[in-house]
Design a protein around this motif. Structure first.
Motif, PDB file in Angstrom:
ATOM      1  N   ARG A 104       0.853  -1.193   0.000  1.00 12.45           N
ATOM      2  CA  ARG A 104       0.000   0.000   0.000  1.00 12.45           C
ATOM      3  C   ARG A 104       0.893   1.249   0.000  1.00 12.45           C
ATOM      4  N   ASP A 105       1.565   1.555   1.109  1.00 11.53           N
ATOM      5  CA  ASP A 105       2.427   2.739   1.145  1.00 11.53           C
ATOM      6  C   ASP A 105       3.654   2.550   0.241  1.00 11.53           C
ATOM      7  N   GLY A 106       4.184   1.329   0.220  1.00 11.81           N
ATOM      8  CA  GLY A 106       5.349   1.041  -0.620  1.00 11.81           C
ATOM      9  C   GLY A 106       5.024   1.212  -2.098  1.00 11.81           C
ATOM     10  N   ILE A 140       3.225   2.493  15.531  1.00  9.98           N
ATOM     11  CA  ILE A 140       4.004   3.617  14.981  1.00  9.98           C
ATOM     12  C   ILE A 140       4.155   3.417  13.473  1.00  9.98           C
ATOM     13  N   HIS A 141       3.979   4.501  12.732  1.00  7.27           N
ATOM     14  CA  HIS A 141       4.117   4.471  11.273  1.00  7.27           C
ATOM     15  C   HIS A 141       5.039   5.631  10.919  1.00  7.27           C
ATOM     16  N   ALA A 142       6.299   5.323  10.641  1.00 12.73           N
ATOM     17  CA  ALA A 142       7.293   6.385  10.448  1.00 12.73           C
ATOM     18  C   ALA A 142       7.756   6.458   9.004  1.00 12.73           C
ATOM     19  N   HIS A 143       7.932   7.679   8.530  1.00 12.41           N
ATOM     20  CA  HIS A 143       8.535   7.908   7.206  1.00 12.41           C
ATOM     21  C   HIS A 143       9.963   8.393   7.393  1.00 12.41           C
ATOM     22  N   ASN A 144      10.734   8.269   6.317  1.00 12.10           N
ATOM     23  CA  ASN A 144      12.189   8.357   6.463  1.00 12.10           C
ATOM     24  C   ASN A 144      12.801   9.682   6.013  1.00 12.10           C
ATOM     25  N   GLY A 156      10.895   7.132   1.584  1.00 14.90           N
ATOM     26  CA  GLY A 156      10.519   5.789   1.996  1.00 14.90           C
ATOM     27  C   GLY A 156       9.928   5.705   3.390  1.00 14.90           C
ATOM     28  N   ASN A 157       9.527   4.471   3.748  1.00 14.32           N
ATOM     29  CA  ASN A 157       8.956   4.163   5.062  1.00 14.32           C
ATOM     30  C   ASN A 157      10.022   3.504   5.938  1.00 14.32           C
ATOM     31  N   ALA A 158       9.672   3.259   7.179  1.00 17.03           N
ATOM     32  CA  ALA A 158      10.570   2.518   8.077  1.00 17.03           C
ATOM     33  C   ALA A 158      10.879   1.162   7.440  1.00 17.03           C
TER      34      ALA A 158
HETATM   35 ZN   LIG Z   1       2.671   6.458   5.186  1.00 16.43          ZN
END
Ligand SMILES: [Zn+2]
Length: 531
Positions: free
Chosen positions: A14-16, A204-208, A240-242
């Motif tokens: 989804r986010d990727g 937790i939903h972290a972006h980079n 990107g995401n974590a």
């Molecule tokens: Zn996100």
């Protein structure tokens, strides 16, 4: 002491999927979901039913997995009832175990983007959670922009999270949507939230965006959160995401986390994480990051001679974990700084054990140093190194000779009157007593030469049918008219093995020819082609 359970939520699909240049087909999504299930994540967020045909068809049937298949979508629109919002209805009908809603938690966004009142946004959260629970789904709420929202209006951000929790959402996920939060801020804010909502209900939903998504995820865990959201290889929009591929080994191998927490990833699955990470790159047709923590090809590579001799004696001296735990390999680079121990270790890796005082080791070391001085780079060309070593030991059969080759480049008008550049190569080789001539056209001279070389190897042809070139890199080593060109080629075959070869010359075609020849000979040798 019993360890606490920590949950992993993957959003690669989804986010990727928001990553620039990434477009998943349904088959890709199913293949990646399989990899994630093999790894042992708890949730696979597979997409946004109703948003596009691929995601809609993913959720049109049950996808049997160990992980909970999760559908993503928005809470009901302001001013509508839950049953009167087609987007929400599609989400509720999706064949999923869990539904992850995204909702605004920053008052500023509620007013500007949603153009509604704070109270209506809270009502929308409550109604949506209630509707999904009534459908028997496990419910998660992603609080979008939570950290920015908390800074601006902590009471309202908390009220959004609390509304979902009070309505029975299994998880309230705090999102650093813009990716600008710093670890100490995340730790503080998550700590405050966990005073109101139990940590085993907080994610937790972290972006980079400050390269701290992994650090922010761990900061949240330290503050009490018990679910980490992330993606394979840190895929995701912008920066990107974590990255779960970094997070999982840290959770499993670092005592600070491993002693306290349990995750659903087995030791055996951890040992396959290199393969899974590279498998995703393969599917995306991307080169893997050589320097990626844990899984990169260079993650356990050591160059300097003094370090290498210590590593051979006692690996722990220069390694933070044993590479085998994550399915990686120790690599000692052969370079002009190399000591004897590097060469010995490399020989060992390719299955040649020679005594350290064997004069052939000295000869090989001298040869490597001499060649590296004129531009060869054996640390980046494992297959060329192996050929060099085995040739010295008389272990490389003489398969064929290239009697001559001719490459030309022509620019002309084609039939449509367009200007085109065409390359053609003619190669004459001798296999035993047989002479073979092949002609090929290519998109460039090296491509034409490669195609012609591999077109007809007579009795060896069947051994190289699976051979493909996956990367071709050129580097000019010194400027001016004396410039030397180094060509590095990466090849693969039907077994999935990758190998690299090198060529050096003042002429780029010559340099390419050497690297191509090494690749073909290496392939013949490893396939056991008879001399
Ligand atoms: Zn996100």
């Amino acid at each position: 002491m019993a360890r606490e359970r920590l949950y992993l939520f993957d959003t690669t699909l989804r986010d990727g999927a928001q990553t620039n240049g990434v477009d998943f087909t349904l088959a890709d999504k199913l293949a990646i979901a399989g990899m994630l299930d093999e790894l042992g994540v708890d949730y696979v967020e597979a997409g946004y039913p109703g948003a596009n045909p691929i995601d809609t068809s993913f959720f049109s049937e049950r996808r049997p997995m160990h992980a909970r298949v999760t559908a993503f979508g928005m809470t009901r629109r302001p001013g509508r009832s839950a049953s009167n919002d087609p987007g929400l209805v599609a989400l509720l009908d999706a064949q999923a175990d869990a539904i992850c809603f995204v909702a605004k938690s920053w008052d500023y966004h509620v007013r500007i983007a949603l153009e509604t009142t704070e109270e209506e946004n809270l009502a929308s959260i409550r109604d949506s959670v209630r509707a999904a629970k009534a459908k028997g789904r496990e419910v998660l709420l992603d609080c979008e922009h939570f950290f920015d929202g908390y800074k601006a209006n902590p009471a309202y951000a908390l009220a959004c999270a609390k509304a979902a929790y009070d309505e029975g959402a299994r998880w309230v996920v705090l999102c650093d949507t813009n990716g600008g939060a710093l670890p100490h801020e995340v730790e503080d804010v998550v700590g405050e939230v966990c005073k109101v909502i139990p940590g085993d209900r907080v994610g937790i939903h972290a972006h980079n965006d400050t390269e701290q998504a992994v650090a922010n995820s761990f900061a949240a865990i330290r503050a009490g959160a018990r679910q980490i959201q992330g993606t394979l290889n840190g895929l995701g929009e912008r920066c990107g995401n974590a990255n779960l591929v970094s997070i999982i080994p840290t959770l499993k191998l670092k005592p600070e986390y491993a002693d306290k927490f349990e995750i659903n990833v087995s030791d055996a699955a951890l040992g396959r994480i290199v393969r899974i990470s590279h498998g995703l790159d393969e599917l995306l047709n991307r080169a893997s990051d050589r320097h990626a923590p844990y899984v990169g090809e260079s993650a356990f590579a050591t160059k300097a001679g003094i370090h290498a001799s210590a590593i051979v004696k006692e690996p722990k001296t220069y390694e933070h974990i044993a590479p085998e735990r994550v399915g990686n390999k120790r690599k000692l680079l052969v370079s002009d700084q190399a000591g004897r121990s590097n060469v010995l270790a490399e020989l060992e890796r390719i299955g040649l054990s020679l005594d350290k005082d064997d004069p052939r080791v000295t000869r090989l070391l001298d040869e490597v140093k001499e060649r590296e001085a004129i531009g060869y780079a054996y640390e980046a060309a494992d297959a060329s190194f192996e050929l060099l070593a085995r040739r010295m030991l008389g272990q490389v059969p003489h398969y064929f000779d290239v009697e001559k080759f001719d490459v030309n480049v022509e620019q002309r008008n084609n039939a449509k009157g367009e200007r085109v550049t065409v390359s053609q190569a003619v190669v004459k080789i001798k296999v035993g007593d047989e002479e073979l001539i092949s002609v090929a056209e290519g998109i460039g001279p090296v491509n034409a030469l490669d195609l012609a070389l591999r077109k007809d190897l007579g009795k060896y042809q069947s051994f190289i049918t699976g051979l493909t070139l996956t990367d071709y890199r050129v580097r000019i080593l010194n400027g001016g008219t004396q410039a030397v060109t180094r060509v590095l080629i990466e090849s693969t075959d039907e077994t999935g093995e990758h190998w690299r070869t090198v060529g050096v010359s003042a002429n780029i075609i010559d340099a390419s020819f050497q690297a191509l020849m090494d690749s073909i000979v290496y392939k013949l040798m490893k396939s056991g082609a008879p001399a």
